[in-house]
Write a protein that holds these residues in place. Structure first.
Motif, PDB file in Angstrom:
ATOM      1  N   ASN A  92      -4.299  -6.877  -1.645  1.00  0.00           N
ATOM      2  CA  ASN A  92      -3.958  -8.292  -1.803  1.00  0.00           C
ATOM      3  C   ASN A  92      -5.159  -9.206  -2.044  1.00  0.00           C
ATOM      4  N   MET A  93      -6.365  -8.674  -1.973  1.00  0.00           N
ATOM      5  CA  MET A  93      -7.570  -9.477  -2.188  1.00  0.00           C
ATOM      6  C   MET A  93      -8.470  -8.768  -3.192  1.00  0.00           C
ATOM      7  N   PHE A  94      -8.748  -9.442  -4.302  1.00  0.00           N
ATOM      8  CA  PHE A  94      -9.569  -8.848  -5.351  1.00  0.00           C
ATOM      9  C   PHE A  94     -10.699  -9.810  -5.726  1.00  0.00           C
ATOM     10  N   LYS A  95     -11.925  -9.302  -5.728  1.00  0.00           N
ATOM     11  CA  LYS A  95     -13.087 -10.100  -6.111  1.00  0.00           C
ATOM     12  C   LYS A  95     -13.704  -9.497  -7.368  1.00  0.00           C
ATOM     13  N   ILE A  96     -13.849 -10.323  -8.394  1.00  0.00           N
ATOM     14  CA  ILE A  96     -14.319  -9.839  -9.696  1.00  0.00           C
ATOM     15  C   ILE A  96     -15.562 -10.615 -10.112  1.00  0.00           C
ATOM     16  N   SER A  97     -16.627  -9.902 -10.445  1.00  0.00           N
ATOM     17  CA  SER A  97     -17.842 -10.560 -10.931  1.00  0.00           C
ATOM     18  C   SER A  97     -17.736 -10.747 -12.443  1.00  0.00           C
ATOM     19  N   SER A  98     -18.571 -11.625 -13.001  1.00  0.00           N
ATOM     20  CA  SER A  98     -18.454 -12.005 -14.410  1.00  0.00           C
ATOM     21  C   SER A  98     -18.522 -10.810 -15.359  1.00  0.00           C
ATOM     22  N   GLU A  99     -19.407  -9.842 -15.022  1.00  0.00           N
ATOM     23  CA  GLU A  99     -19.567  -8.700 -15.924  1.00  0.00           C
ATOM     24  C   GLU A  99     -18.372  -7.747 -15.896  1.00  0.00           C
ATOM     25  N   ASN A 100     -17.466  -7.927 -14.921  1.00  0.00           N
ATOM     26  CA  ASN A 100     -16.320  -7.015 -14.790  1.00  0.00           C
ATOM     27  C   ASN A 100     -14.981  -7.670 -15.149  1.00  0.00           C
ATOM     28  N   VAL A 101     -15.047  -8.846 -15.775  1.00  0.00           N
ATOM     29  CA  VAL A 101     -13.804  -9.531 -16.142  1.00  0.00           C
ATOM     30  C   VAL A 101     -13.210  -8.870 -17.388  1.00  0.00           C
ATOM     31  N   ASP A 102     -12.079  -8.219 -17.206  1.00  0.00           N
ATOM     32  CA  ASP A 102     -11.325  -7.615 -18.302  1.00  0.00           C
ATOM     33  C   ASP A 102      -9.976  -8.338 -18.347  1.00  0.00           C
ATOM     34  N   ILE A 103      -9.751  -9.112 -19.404  1.00  0.00           N
ATOM     35  CA  ILE A 103      -8.578  -9.990 -19.449  1.00  0.00           C
ATOM     36  C   ILE A 103      -7.271  -9.209 -19.379  1.00  0.00           C
ATOM     37  N   GLN A 104      -7.202  -8.072 -20.060  1.00  0.00           N
ATOM     38  CA  GLN A 104      -5.973  -7.269 -20.025  1.00  0.00           C
ATOM     39  C   GLN A 104      -5.678  -6.751 -18.618  1.00  0.00           C
ATOM     40  N   LYS A 105      -6.708  -6.197 -17.966  1.00  0.00           N
ATOM     41  CA  LYS A 105      -6.534  -5.698 -16.595  1.00  0.00           C
ATOM     42  C   LYS A 105      -6.217  -6.837 -15.642  1.00  0.00           C
ATOM     43  N   LEU A 106      -6.848  -7.983 -15.877  1.00  0.00           N
ATOM     44  CA  LEU A 106      -6.615  -9.150 -15.030  1.00  0.00           C
ATOM     45  C   LEU A 106      -5.161  -9.604 -15.126  1.00  0.00           C
ATOM     46  N   GLU A 107      -4.621  -9.588 -16.324  1.00  0.00           N
ATOM     47  CA  GLU A 107      -3.224  -9.990 -16.530  1.00  0.00           C
ATOM     48  C   GLU A 107      -2.275  -9.060 -15.784  1.00  0.00           C
ATOM     49  N   ILE A 108      -2.549  -7.763 -15.839  1.00  0.00           N
ATOM     50  CA  ILE A 108      -1.722  -6.777 -15.126  1.00  0.00           C
ATOM     51  C   ILE A 108      -1.819  -7.016 -13.618  1.00  0.00           C
ATOM     52  N   ASN A 109      -3.041  -7.263 -13.152  1.00  0.00           N
ATOM     53  CA  ASN A 109      -3.273  -7.505 -11.725  1.00  0.00           C
ATOM     54  C   ASN A 109      -2.524  -8.743 -11.245  1.00  0.00           C
ATOM     55  N   ILE A 110      -2.564  -9.789 -12.058  1.00  0.00           N
ATOM     56  CA  ILE A 110      -1.889 -11.047 -11.703  1.00  0.00           C
ATOM     57  C   ILE A 110      -0.377 -10.842 -11.583  1.00  0.00           C
ATOM     58  N   ASP A 111       0.175  -9.971 -12.427  1.00  0.00           N
ATOM     59  CA  ASP A 111       1.630  -9.767 -12.447  1.00  0.00           C
ATOM     60  C   ASP A 111       2.116  -8.671 -11.504  1.00  0.00           C
ATOM     61  N   THR A 112       1.180  -7.981 -10.839  1.00  0.00           N
ATOM     62  CA  THR A 112       1.559  -6.908  -9.913  1.00  0.00           C
ATOM     63  C   THR A 112       1.853  -7.494  -8.528  1.00  0.00           C
ATOM     64  N   TYR A 113       2.988  -7.128  -7.965  1.00  0.00           N
ATOM     65  CA  TYR A 113       3.404  -7.673  -6.673  1.00  0.00           C
ATOM     66  C   TYR A 113       2.431  -7.280  -5.558  1.00  0.00           C
TER      67      TYR A 113
END
Length: 346
Positions: A51-72
């Motif tokens: 339930n807690m995810f921390k992402i640094s600038s060099e690891n921002v992947d928009i596709q993965k981020l979108e999946i993460n945002i939509d995952t319950y």
């Protein structure tokens, strides 16, 4: 939805008014403080790897981020995603558009916090960040912690009372800020901590304010290796001691010195093998840092590979001493500089 300053965001949190999108920028101390407050208030005891995810600038992947945002979330009604600085320099117009669409459609069970403390280079990249700021202002909360002197005074007096039971009046808080003009907000809080531990009375006095470290020009840590590599031992030792007095971490100093010698070793090894140093950008993370390769080429020109290896051994030994013994860090680092300088002359 809203633009908020520090006090307005405080009030919103105290009234339990939370949103799905936050853009926090300005003073690093307050950005760090409020991203922790928001995430802990939203998740409570449910802060875990699901339930807690921390992402640094060099690891921002928009596709993965979108999946993460939509995952319950698991075991909680909410989840938090924190992005520490956006990779604006790496994004093209398509990336920016995809990220903007993502911000417009954040799932109701997800809270996305963008913590932007680093300034981006160039007008184009700056404009990218501004577009995202406007979107966050429209669809969530945009909070700028570029705080004024009066706000910092209030924060310092509150910190002294809440954490140490000491009364720091606003006039003395203003004097502290004046004495420490080049200090970051985090450094100001450290000064208040030191004052409170020194003060024996409940009311902090002007005498106690006098123990603070007045502002001095902050020495840039990256200047130290240049002196060592130039064989200027006395100047290097003097600079080191000033850094330690200003609170620079010994481990950080060793890390910066180590970085210079690692670059030199890589360049020299390729040169000895008759290969081009340009391949380093394909093997290691030198993107937008090609100047480090050029510096290493210059620094290792009159040095042997064995000499550079010996220097790296000395640095490793010093690092181990700092992490595993009680020997004075100042003594360990002074010894390291002397040995590196001597090895430079070989």
């Amino acid at each position: 939805m809203a633009k908020m300053n520090l006090n307005e965001l405080k009030k919103s949190i105290s009234e339990s008014n939370f949103y799905n999108l936050y853009f926090l920028t300005g003073e690093e101390y307050f950005v760090s403080k409020f991203k922790k407050i928001i995430s802990s208030r939203i998740l409570g005891e449910n802060q875990n790897d699901f339930n807690m995810f921390k992402i640094s600038s060099e690891n921002v992947d928009i596709q993965k981020l979108e999946i993460n945002i939509d995952t319950y979330p698991i075991g909680s009604s909410k989840k938090c995603i924190i992005i520490n600085n956006l990779p604006a320099e790496q994004w093209d117009d398509s990336d920016l558009e995809n990220f903007e669409n993502l911000l417009k459609n954040i799932s109701e069970f997800t809270v996305l916090i963008i913590a932007q403390t680093e300034k981006v280079a160039g007008v184009k990249n700056s404009n990218k960040i501004k577009k995202i700021e406007k979107l966050c202002d429209k669809f969530g909360i945009y909070a700028d912690f570029t705080v004024e002197k009066g706000t910092i005074q209030n924060e310092l007096t509150e910190y002294a009372k809440k954490n140490f039971g000491k009364t720091l009046n606003k006039n003395l808080a203003a004097e502290l800020i004046s004495r420490c003009q080049t200090h970051s907000v985090r450094e100001l809080f450290n000064e208040v901590k030191k004052i409170c531990e020194f003060e024996t009375e409940e009311m902090i006095t002007e005498k106690s304010i006098a123990i603070t470290n007045e502002s001095k020009e902050k020495i840039k840590i990256f200047a130290l290796p240049k002196l060592i590599l130039g064989g200027e031992t006395a100047k290097a030792v003097n600079m080191l001691n000033q850094m330690l007095e200003q609170g620079e971490e010994p481990i950080a100093i060793v890390s910066v010195i180590s970085g210079e010698y690692i670059d030199m070793f890589r360049v020299k090894a390729l040169t000895v093998a008759g290969k081009s140093t340009s391949i380093l950008t394909e093997i290691f993370d030198y993107k937008s840092k090609e100047f480090r390769i050029k510096n290493a080429e210059r620094n290792c020109r009159n040095r042997t590979l064995e000499s550079i290896k010996k220097s790296l051994e000395l640095i490793t030994q010093a690092d181990k001493k700092l992490k595993s013994t009680t020997i004075s860090p100042k003594l360990v680092l002074n010894e390291l500089i002397v040995k590196l300088s001597a090895n430079t002359q070989i």
